[in-house]
Scaffold this motif. Structure first.
Motif: not given
Length: 463
Positions: A329-337, A283-284, A266-272
Protein backbone atom coordinates in the motif's frame (compact mmCIF):
# COMPACT_ATOMS: atom_id res chain seq x y z
CA UNK A 1 9.98 -5.83 -8.05
CA UNK A 2 8.77 -5.77 -4.45
CA UNK A 3 8.36 -8.50 -1.86
CA UNK A 4 6.86 -8.78 1.59
CA UNK A 5 4.29 -10.74 3.50
CA UNK A 6 0.58 -10.69 4.21
CA UNK A 7 -0.74 -11.66 7.61
CA UNK A 8 -3.71 -13.99 7.81
CA UNK A 9 -6.90 -13.41 9.75
CA UNK A 10 -6.24 -16.39 12.02
CA UNK A 11 -3.29 -16.72 14.43
CA UNK A 12 -0.15 -18.24 12.94
CA UNK A 13 -1.24 -17.75 9.34
CA UNK A 14 0.33 -15.70 6.58
CA UNK A 15 2.04 -15.90 3.23
CA UNK A 16 4.98 -14.37 1.42
CA UNK A 17 4.14 -12.03 -1.46
CA UNK A 18 6.15 -11.15 -4.58
CA UNK A 19 4.86 -8.55 -7.05
CA UNK A 20 5.96 -6.70 -10.15
CA UNK A 21 4.86 -3.07 -10.24
CA UNK A 22 4.45 -0.82 -13.25
CA UNK A 23 5.93 2.68 -13.37
CA UNK A 24 2.45 3.94 -12.45
CA UNK A 25 2.52 1.92 -9.23
CA UNK A 26 0.00 -0.66 -10.49
CA UNK A 27 0.56 -4.35 -9.83
CA UNK A 28 1.40 -6.10 -13.12
CA UNK A 29 1.40 -9.52 -11.48
CA UNK A 30 1.49 -10.92 -7.96
CA UNK A 31 2.33 -14.35 -6.58
CA UNK A 32 2.22 -15.81 -3.09
CA UNK A 33 4.39 -18.29 -1.20
CA UNK A 34 2.54 -20.61 1.14
CA UNK A 35 2.84 -23.95 2.90
CA UNK A 36 0.38 -26.33 4.53
CA UNK A 37 1.55 -25.53 8.07
CA UNK A 38 4.02 -22.74 7.40
CA UNK A 39 4.13 -18.96 7.66
CA UNK A 40 6.31 -17.32 5.02
CA UNK A 41 7.75 -13.81 4.94
CA UNK A 42 9.89 -12.49 2.05
CA UNK A 43 12.32 -9.64 2.61
CA UNK A 44 14.70 -9.29 -0.35
CA UNK A 45 14.47 -9.88 -4.11
CA UNK A 46 16.90 -9.76 -7.04
CA UNK A 47 16.81 -10.11 -10.83
CA UNK A 48 18.34 -13.25 -12.31
CA UNK A 49 18.95 -14.51 -15.84
CA UNK A 50 15.80 -16.64 -15.71
CA UNK A 51 13.59 -14.36 -13.65
CA UNK A 52 13.78 -13.46 -9.96
CA UNK A 53 15.14 -14.85 -6.70
CA UNK A 54 13.90 -13.95 -3.25
CA UNK A 55 14.86 -14.85 0.30
CA UNK A 56 12.76 -15.01 3.43
CA UNK A 57 11.82 -16.97 6.49
CA UNK A 58 9.63 -20.03 6.96
CA UNK A 59 8.08 -20.61 10.37
CA UNK A 60 6.65 -24.07 11.00
CA UNK A 61 4.34 -25.27 13.78
CA UNK A 62 4.01 -29.05 14.06
CA UNK A 63 1.16 -31.10 15.52
CA UNK A 64 2.47 -30.74 19.07
CA UNK A 65 2.60 -26.96 18.75
CA UNK A 66 6.37 -26.75 18.55
CA UNK A 67 7.57 -23.84 16.42
CA UNK A 68 10.74 -23.95 14.33
CA UNK A 69 12.21 -21.32 12.01
CA UNK A 70 14.14 -21.78 8.79
CA UNK A 71 15.50 -19.58 6.02
CA UNK A 72 14.43 -20.10 2.44
CA UNK A 73 15.62 -19.20 -1.06
CA UNK A 74 12.95 -19.24 -3.80
CA UNK A 75 13.52 -18.79 -7.55
CA UNK A 76 10.77 -17.63 -9.97
CA UNK A 77 10.57 -17.20 -13.72
CA UNK A 78 9.77 -13.90 -15.49
CA UNK A 79 6.02 -14.35 -14.96
CA UNK A 80 6.19 -15.14 -11.25
CA UNK A 81 5.92 -18.93 -11.54
CA UNK A 82 7.96 -20.67 -8.87
CA UNK A 83 10.83 -22.78 -10.26
CA UNK A 84 12.41 -24.13 -7.11
CA UNK A 85 13.00 -23.40 -3.45
CA UNK A 86 15.71 -24.37 -1.00
CA UNK A 87 15.42 -24.35 2.79
CA UNK A 88 18.52 -23.61 4.87
CA UNK A 89 17.87 -25.00 8.34
CA UNK A 90 21.18 -24.39 10.14
CA UNK A 91 20.20 -21.37 12.25
CA UNK A 92 22.03 -18.87 10.04
CA UNK A 93 19.90 -15.91 9.00
CA UNK A 94 19.71 -14.89 5.36
CA UNK A 95 20.32 -11.16 4.92
CA UNK A 96 20.77 -10.49 1.18
CA UNK A 97 20.43 -12.06 -2.25
CA UNK A 98 21.98 -11.15 -5.59
CA UNK A 99 21.63 -12.60 -9.09
CA UNK A 100 24.70 -13.10 -11.29
CA UNK A 101 23.66 -14.59 -14.62
CA UNK A 102 22.47 -18.14 -13.98
CA UNK A 103 23.73 -18.08 -10.39
CA UNK A 104 22.28 -16.75 -7.15
CA UNK A 105 24.49 -15.53 -4.30
CA UNK A 106 23.06 -15.20 -0.80
CA UNK A 107 24.60 -13.48 2.20
CA UNK A 108 24.10 -15.25 5.53
CA UNK A 109 25.48 -14.88 9.03
CA UNK A 110 29.25 -14.98 8.53
CA UNK A 111 29.29 -16.30 4.96
CA UNK A 112 28.22 -16.22 1.33
CA UNK A 113 26.67 -19.13 -0.56
CA UNK A 114 26.36 -19.49 -4.33
CA UNK A 115 23.65 -21.59 -5.98
CA UNK A 116 23.37 -22.84 -9.56
CA UNK A 117 20.19 -24.78 -8.89
CA UNK A 118 18.05 -26.38 -6.24
CA UNK A 119 20.48 -29.17 -5.42
CA UNK A 120 23.67 -27.16 -5.71
CA UNK A 121 25.84 -27.22 -2.59
CA UNK A 122 28.64 -24.78 -3.38
CA UNK A 123 31.37 -24.27 -0.82
CA UNK A 124 30.45 -21.57 1.71
CA UNK A 125 32.73 -18.54 1.65
CA UNK A 126 33.58 -17.60 5.25
CA UNK A 127 33.77 -13.83 5.60
CA UNK A 128 35.96 -13.86 8.71
CA UNK A 129 38.45 -16.43 7.46
CA UNK A 130 38.86 -14.98 3.97
CA UNK A 131 39.06 -11.40 5.22
CA UNK A 132 41.65 -12.27 7.92
CA UNK A 133 39.52 -10.63 10.60
CA UNK A 134 39.03 -13.72 12.73
CA UNK A 135 37.86 -13.43 16.30
CA UNK A 136 36.28 -15.91 18.68
CA UNK A 137 33.16 -13.75 19.02
CA UNK A 138 32.30 -12.20 15.69
CA UNK A 139 28.98 -11.88 13.89
CA UNK A 140 29.12 -10.54 10.33
CA UNK A 141 25.82 -9.95 8.56
CA UNK A 142 26.06 -9.28 4.77
CA UNK A 143 23.31 -6.69 4.54
CA UNK A 144 23.60 -5.89 0.81
CA UNK A 145 25.31 -7.10 -2.37
CA UNK A 146 25.95 -5.18 -5.59
CA UNK A 147 27.88 -5.69 -8.82
CA UNK A 148 29.99 -3.18 -10.75
CA UNK A 149 31.91 -4.02 -13.91
CA UNK A 150 33.26 -7.55 -13.36
CA UNK A 151 33.36 -7.53 -9.56
CA UNK A 152 30.87 -8.18 -6.81
CA UNK A 153 30.76 -6.01 -3.69
CA UNK A 154 29.11 -6.45 -0.31
CA UNK A 155 28.43 -4.30 2.74
CA UNK A 156 28.14 -6.03 6.09
CA UNK A 157 27.35 -5.18 9.68
CA UNK A 158 30.21 -6.57 11.76
CA UNK A 159 30.11 -7.09 15.51
CA UNK A 160 33.32 -8.03 17.32
CA UNK A 161 32.69 -9.06 20.89
CA UNK A 162 34.34 -10.32 24.05
CA UNK A 163 33.53 -12.33 27.16
CA UNK A 164 32.94 -10.20 30.27
CA UNK A 165 33.86 -11.05 33.87
CA UNK A 166 30.54 -12.86 34.33
CA UNK A 167 31.23 -15.14 31.37
CA UNK A 168 28.70 -13.39 29.14
CA UNK A 169 29.46 -12.58 25.50
CA UNK A 170 29.20 -8.84 24.86
CA UNK A 171 28.91 -7.29 21.39
CA UNK A 172 29.60 -3.63 22.18
CA UNK A 173 29.95 -2.09 18.73
CA UNK A 174 28.58 -2.63 15.24
CA UNK A 175 30.54 -1.29 12.29
CA UNK A 176 30.44 -1.43 8.47
CA UNK A 177 32.64 -3.96 6.71
CA UNK A 178 33.03 -3.55 2.93
CA UNK A 179 34.10 -6.45 0.73
CA UNK A 180 35.22 -6.92 -2.86
CA UNK A 181 34.72 -10.40 -4.35
CA UNK A 182 35.33 -12.27 -7.56
CA UNK A 183 33.53 -15.40 -8.73
CA UNK A 184 34.42 -18.72 -10.34
CA UNK A 185 35.20 -19.59 -7.64
CA UNK A 186 33.57 -17.08 -5.34
CA UNK A 187 36.15 -15.54 -2.99
CA UNK A 188 36.96 -12.32 -1.15
CA UNK A 189 39.91 -10.29 -2.49
CA UNK A 190 39.65 -6.96 -0.61
CA UNK A 191 38.34 -5.99 2.82
CA UNK A 192 37.71 -2.52 4.24
CA UNK A 193 36.81 -2.13 7.88
CA UNK A 194 35.15 1.23 8.65
CA UNK A 195 35.33 2.11 12.34
CA UNK A 196 33.11 4.46 14.34
CA UNK A 197 32.66 5.19 18.04
CA UNK A 198 28.92 4.51 17.79
CA UNK A 199 26.91 1.51 16.59
CA UNK A 200 26.42 1.55 12.80
CA UNK A 201 24.11 -1.02 11.23
CA UNK A 202 24.34 -1.39 7.44
CA UNK A 203 21.09 -1.52 5.48
CA UNK A 204 21.96 -1.12 1.79
CA UNK A 205 24.76 -0.60 -0.72
CA UNK A 206 25.25 0.70 -4.25
CA UNK A 207 28.56 0.80 -6.14
CA UNK A 208 29.51 3.28 -8.88
CA UNK A 209 32.72 4.29 -10.65
CA UNK A 210 33.50 6.39 -7.55
CA UNK A 211 33.37 3.51 -5.07
CA UNK A 212 31.03 2.32 -2.34
CA UNK A 213 27.94 4.21 -1.15
CA UNK A 214 26.41 2.70 2.00
CA UNK A 215 23.37 3.62 4.13
CA UNK A 216 22.15 2.49 7.49
CA UNK A 217 21.21 3.54 11.01
CA UNK A 218 23.39 4.48 13.97
CA UNK A 219 22.62 4.43 17.68
CA UNK A 220 24.28 4.36 21.08
CA UNK A 221 21.91 1.54 22.03
CA UNK A 222 22.07 -2.16 21.22
CA UNK A 223 18.80 -1.82 19.29
CA UNK A 224 17.39 0.99 17.17
CA UNK A 225 13.71 0.18 16.74
CA UNK A 226 12.43 2.62 19.39
CA UNK A 227 15.49 4.83 19.78
CA UNK A 228 14.53 8.53 19.35
CA UNK A 229 18.23 9.36 18.94
CA UNK A 230 18.79 6.95 16.06
CA UNK A 231 20.28 8.61 12.96
CA UNK A 232 20.15 7.70 9.31
CA UNK A 233 23.63 7.78 7.78
CA UNK A 234 25.13 7.77 4.28
CA UNK A 235 28.80 6.94 3.72
CA UNK A 236 31.03 7.19 0.63
CA UNK A 237 34.20 5.08 0.56
CA UNK A 238 36.52 4.75 -2.46
CA UNK A 239 37.80 1.42 -3.78
CA UNK A 240 40.97 1.76 -1.67
CA UNK A 241 38.89 1.89 1.50
CA UNK A 242 39.41 5.61 2.10
CA UNK A 243 36.44 7.44 3.57
CA UNK A 244 35.40 10.29 1.26
CA UNK A 245 32.46 11.76 3.15
CA UNK A 246 29.83 10.87 5.73
CA UNK A 247 26.43 12.51 6.29
CA UNK A 248 23.68 11.93 8.87
CA UNK A 249 20.01 12.94 9.14
CA UNK A 250 18.03 13.08 12.37
CA UNK A 251 14.38 13.31 13.38
CA UNK A 252 12.76 13.95 16.74
CA UNK A 253 11.45 10.36 16.83
CA UNK A 254 14.61 8.81 15.36
CA UNK A 255 15.44 8.10 11.71
CA UNK A 256 16.59 4.94 9.95
CA UNK A 257 17.85 4.75 6.37
CA UNK A 258 16.70 1.49 4.77
CA UNK A 259 17.46 1.51 1.02
CA UNK A 260 19.78 3.12 -1.54
CA UNK A 261 19.83 3.52 -5.32
CA UNK A 262 21.89 5.57 -7.77
CA UNK A 263 20.58 6.80 -11.13
CA UNK A 264 22.13 9.39 -13.44
CA UNK A 265 18.77 11.10 -14.02
CA UNK A 266 18.79 12.33 -10.42
CA UNK A 267 22.30 13.80 -10.14
CA UNK A 268 22.50 12.05 -6.79
CA UNK A 269 21.50 9.10 -4.62
CA UNK A 270 17.97 8.03 -3.70
CA UNK A 271 17.56 6.93 -0.07
CA UNK A 272 14.51 5.35 1.53
CA UNK A 273 14.03 5.70 5.26
CA UNK A 274 11.59 5.82 8.09
CA UNK A 275 10.94 7.66 11.31
CA UNK A 276 9.14 5.99 14.17
CA UNK A 277 5.83 6.40 12.35
CA UNK A 278 6.32 7.42 8.70
CA UNK A 279 8.24 6.23 5.66
CA UNK A 280 10.28 8.82 3.78
CA UNK A 281 12.25 9.19 0.55
CA UNK A 282 15.39 11.36 0.30
CA UNK A 283 17.77 12.60 -2.38
CA UNK A 284 21.45 13.01 -1.50
CA UNK A 285 24.18 14.70 -3.51
CA UNK A 286 26.76 12.28 -4.91
CA UNK A 287 29.49 14.56 -3.57
CA UNK A 288 27.96 14.85 -0.11
CA UNK A 289 26.88 18.01 1.64
CA UNK A 290 23.09 17.76 1.41
CA UNK A 291 20.31 15.21 1.91
CA UNK A 292 16.87 16.53 0.97
CA UNK A 293 13.51 14.90 1.67
CA UNK A 294 11.47 14.19 -1.46
CA UNK A 295 8.44 12.49 0.05
CA UNK A 296 6.81 11.47 3.35
CA UNK A 297 3.90 9.08 3.80
CA UNK A 298 0.61 10.76 4.67
CA UNK A 299 -0.39 7.89 6.96
CA UNK A 300 1.73 5.83 9.39
CA UNK A 301 3.84 3.13 7.77
CA UNK A 302 7.31 2.26 6.49
CA UNK A 303 9.37 2.47 3.31
CA UNK A 304 11.94 -0.30 3.23
CA UNK A 305 13.48 -0.20 -0.26
CA UNK A 306 13.97 2.01 -3.31
CA UNK A 307 14.72 1.21 -6.96
CA UNK A 308 14.57 3.05 -10.29
CA UNK A 309 13.12 2.42 -13.70
CA UNK A 310 15.18 2.75 -16.90
CA UNK A 311 13.78 6.27 -17.29
CA UNK A 312 14.87 7.19 -13.76
CA UNK A 313 11.56 7.19 -11.87
CA UNK A 314 12.10 6.28 -8.20
CA UNK A 315 9.98 3.38 -6.96
CA UNK A 316 9.85 3.11 -3.15
CA UNK A 317 8.04 0.21 -1.52
CA UNK A 318 6.80 -0.44 1.98
CA UNK A 319 3.65 -0.88 3.99
CA UNK A 320 0.98 1.10 5.79
CA UNK A 321 0.35 0.37 9.46
CA UNK A 322 -2.82 -1.62 10.04
CA UNK A 323 -3.36 -2.55 6.37
CA UNK A 324 -2.02 -6.10 6.31
CA UNK A 325 -4.39 -6.95 3.47
CA UNK A 326 -2.34 -4.70 1.17
CA UNK A 327 1.39 -5.29 1.75
CA UNK A 328 2.39 -2.79 -0.97
CA UNK A 329 0.00 0.00 0.00
CA UNK A 330 2.93 2.35 0.57
CA UNK A 331 4.59 1.86 -2.82
CA UNK A 332 5.12 5.17 -4.64
CA UNK A 333 6.73 6.46 -7.84
CA UNK A 334 8.53 9.82 -8.04
CA UNK A 335 9.79 11.27 -11.33
CA UNK A 336 13.25 12.89 -11.56
CA UNK A 337 13.36 16.66 -11.02
CA UNK A 338 13.28 18.85 -14.14
CA UNK A 339 14.81 22.29 -13.59
CA UNK A 340 14.74 25.17 -16.07
CA UNK A 341 16.00 28.75 -16.01
CA UNK A 342 14.94 31.72 -18.14
CA UNK A 343 16.95 34.96 -18.34
CA UNK A 344 15.30 38.34 -19.01
CA UNK A 345 16.92 41.75 -19.50
CA UNK A 346 15.40 45.14 -18.60
CA UNK A 347 15.23 47.57 -20.37
CA UNK A 348 15.15 46.09 -23.82
CA UNK A 349 16.76 49.24 -25.28
CA UNK A 350 20.07 50.53 -23.92
CA UNK A 351 22.93 52.92 -24.54
CA UNK A 352 26.37 53.13 -22.89
CA UNK A 353 26.21 53.94 -19.18
CA UNK A 354 22.56 53.03 -18.83
CA UNK A 355 21.78 50.47 -16.05
CA UNK A 356 20.58 47.06 -17.26
CA UNK A 357 18.92 44.51 -14.96
CA UNK A 358 19.49 40.79 -15.58
CA UNK A 359 16.94 38.43 -13.98
CA UNK A 360 16.93 34.62 -13.74
CA UNK A 361 13.59 32.84 -13.23
CA UNK A 362 13.94 29.21 -12.08
CA UNK A 363 11.15 26.68 -12.53
CA UNK A 364 11.02 22.98 -11.65
CA UNK A 365 11.07 20.69 -8.63
CA UNK A 366 13.74 22.41 -6.55
CA UNK A 367 14.43 25.76 -4.95
CA UNK A 368 17.82 26.92 -6.32
CA UNK A 369 20.78 26.53 -3.99
CA UNK A 370 22.68 29.38 -5.70
CA UNK A 371 22.64 31.43 -8.91
CA UNK A 372 25.93 32.72 -10.36
CA UNK A 373 26.41 35.15 -13.27
CA UNK A 374 29.55 34.86 -15.41
CA UNK A 375 30.86 36.30 -18.66
CA UNK A 376 30.57 40.03 -19.26
CA UNK A 377 28.42 40.32 -16.11
CA UNK A 378 29.59 39.08 -12.69
CA UNK A 379 27.41 38.55 -9.65
CA UNK A 380 25.22 36.20 -7.62
CA UNK A 381 21.52 35.95 -6.91
CA UNK A 382 18.40 35.91 -9.02
CA UNK A 383 18.93 39.53 -10.16
CA UNK A 384 22.00 41.64 -10.96
CA UNK A 385 22.47 45.13 -12.42
CA UNK A 386 25.24 46.24 -14.77
CA UNK A 387 26.25 49.25 -16.91
CA UNK A 388 28.21 48.86 -20.13
CA UNK A 389 30.33 51.94 -20.85
CA UNK A 390 31.02 51.14 -24.49
CA UNK A 391 28.83 50.10 -27.40
CA UNK A 392 29.11 46.47 -28.50
CA UNK A 393 27.89 42.90 -28.11
CA UNK A 394 27.91 41.44 -24.57
CA UNK A 395 27.17 37.96 -23.21
CA UNK A 396 26.35 36.63 -19.74
CA UNK A 397 25.40 33.20 -18.37
CA UNK A 398 23.22 32.43 -15.36
CA UNK A 399 24.22 29.12 -13.70
CA UNK A 400 21.74 27.66 -11.21
CA UNK A 401 23.06 25.22 -8.58
CA UNK A 402 20.47 22.67 -7.39
CA UNK A 403 20.49 21.34 -3.80
CA UNK A 404 21.85 17.97 -4.99
CA UNK A 405 24.84 19.16 -6.98
CA UNK A 406 23.35 19.53 -10.47
CA UNK A 407 23.40 22.73 -12.54
CA UNK A 408 21.34 24.29 -15.30
CA UNK A 409 22.41 27.29 -17.37
CA UNK A 410 21.05 29.93 -19.70
CA UNK A 411 23.08 32.43 -21.71
CA UNK A 412 21.85 35.75 -23.13
CA UNK A 413 23.49 38.30 -25.46
CA UNK A 414 22.96 42.06 -25.31
CA UNK A 415 23.62 44.68 -27.99
CA UNK A 416 24.40 48.18 -26.69
CA UNK A 417 24.14 50.89 -29.38
CA UNK A 418 25.95 54.19 -29.86
CA UNK A 419 23.71 57.07 -28.67
CA UNK A 420 22.01 59.07 -31.45
CA UNK A 421 22.36 62.92 -31.51
CA UNK A 422 19.01 64.70 -31.08
CA UNK A 423 18.82 68.00 -33.02
CA UNK A 424 15.30 68.02 -34.43
CA UNK A 425 12.91 70.68 -33.05
CA UNK A 426 9.19 70.18 -32.51
CA UNK A 427 7.05 73.36 -32.09
CA UNK A 428 10.15 75.31 -31.10
CA UNK A 429 11.01 73.02 -28.20
CA UNK A 430 14.18 70.89 -28.09
CA UNK A 431 13.60 67.17 -28.28
CA UNK A 432 13.78 64.01 -30.36
CA UNK A 433 12.34 64.13 -33.82
CA UNK A 434 11.01 61.23 -35.78
CA UNK A 435 14.33 60.35 -37.48
CA UNK A 436 16.14 60.21 -34.14
CA UNK A 437 13.43 58.05 -32.58
CA UNK A 438 13.63 55.60 -35.47
CA UNK A 439 17.40 55.45 -35.14
CA UNK A 440 17.11 54.84 -31.42
CA UNK A 441 14.76 51.93 -31.95
CA UNK A 442 17.00 50.45 -34.59
CA UNK A 443 20.06 50.67 -32.37
CA UNK A 444 18.47 49.68 -29.07
CA UNK A 445 19.41 46.66 -26.99
CA UNK A 446 18.42 43.28 -28.39
CA UNK A 447 18.35 40.25 -26.07
CA UNK A 448 18.68 36.73 -27.42
CA UNK A 449 18.20 33.53 -25.42
CA UNK A 450 21.04 31.40 -26.73
CA UNK A 451 20.72 28.07 -24.96
CA UNK A 452 19.32 26.36 -21.94
CA UNK A 453 21.40 23.38 -21.02
CA UNK A 454 22.40 21.33 -18.01
CA UNK A 455 25.93 20.78 -16.77
CA UNK A 456 28.09 18.09 -18.35
CA UNK A 457 27.12 15.75 -15.54
CA UNK A 458 23.44 15.89 -16.55
CA UNK A 459 22.67 12.87 -18.78
CA UNK A 460 19.76 14.71 -20.37
CA UNK A 461 21.82 17.74 -21.39
CA UNK A 462 21.40 19.06 -24.91
CA UNK A 463 22.91 21.90 -26.86
Amino acid sequence: MVCGWESGTEPFTGEGVLAKLTTDGEIEWETTVTGSADVYALYDVTKTEQGYATIGSRTVRNETGQITDAQVLIVFDETGQEQWRQSLDDNKTLHSVFGMGDRVVVGRDGEFRQFLGQNDQARPVSIEQESSLTNDFVLTQPAAIDRHDSRMYAACTRSEGYVDDDGQTQMPLREPLLLELIDDPLRIINTHRIQFDRNHWVRDLTVTDDGYYVVGVSSDRDGVERDPDAEGWLLHVDFDGERQWYETVTDETGLRFTGLEAHEAWDGLLVSGQTLDYGQLYLAGAEGGSIDRLYEQDEPGVLTAVATTEQGAAIASGAVTGRNDDPFAASIAVDPPQEDVAVTVTPDESTPGEPITFSAAVTGSWEPEAIEWTGDVDGTGSEVEHRFEDPGQYETTATVQTPVGGTVEQTARVSVAEPTDATTQDDGLPGFGIPAAIGGLAGGAAVHAVRNRASDSDPQSSE
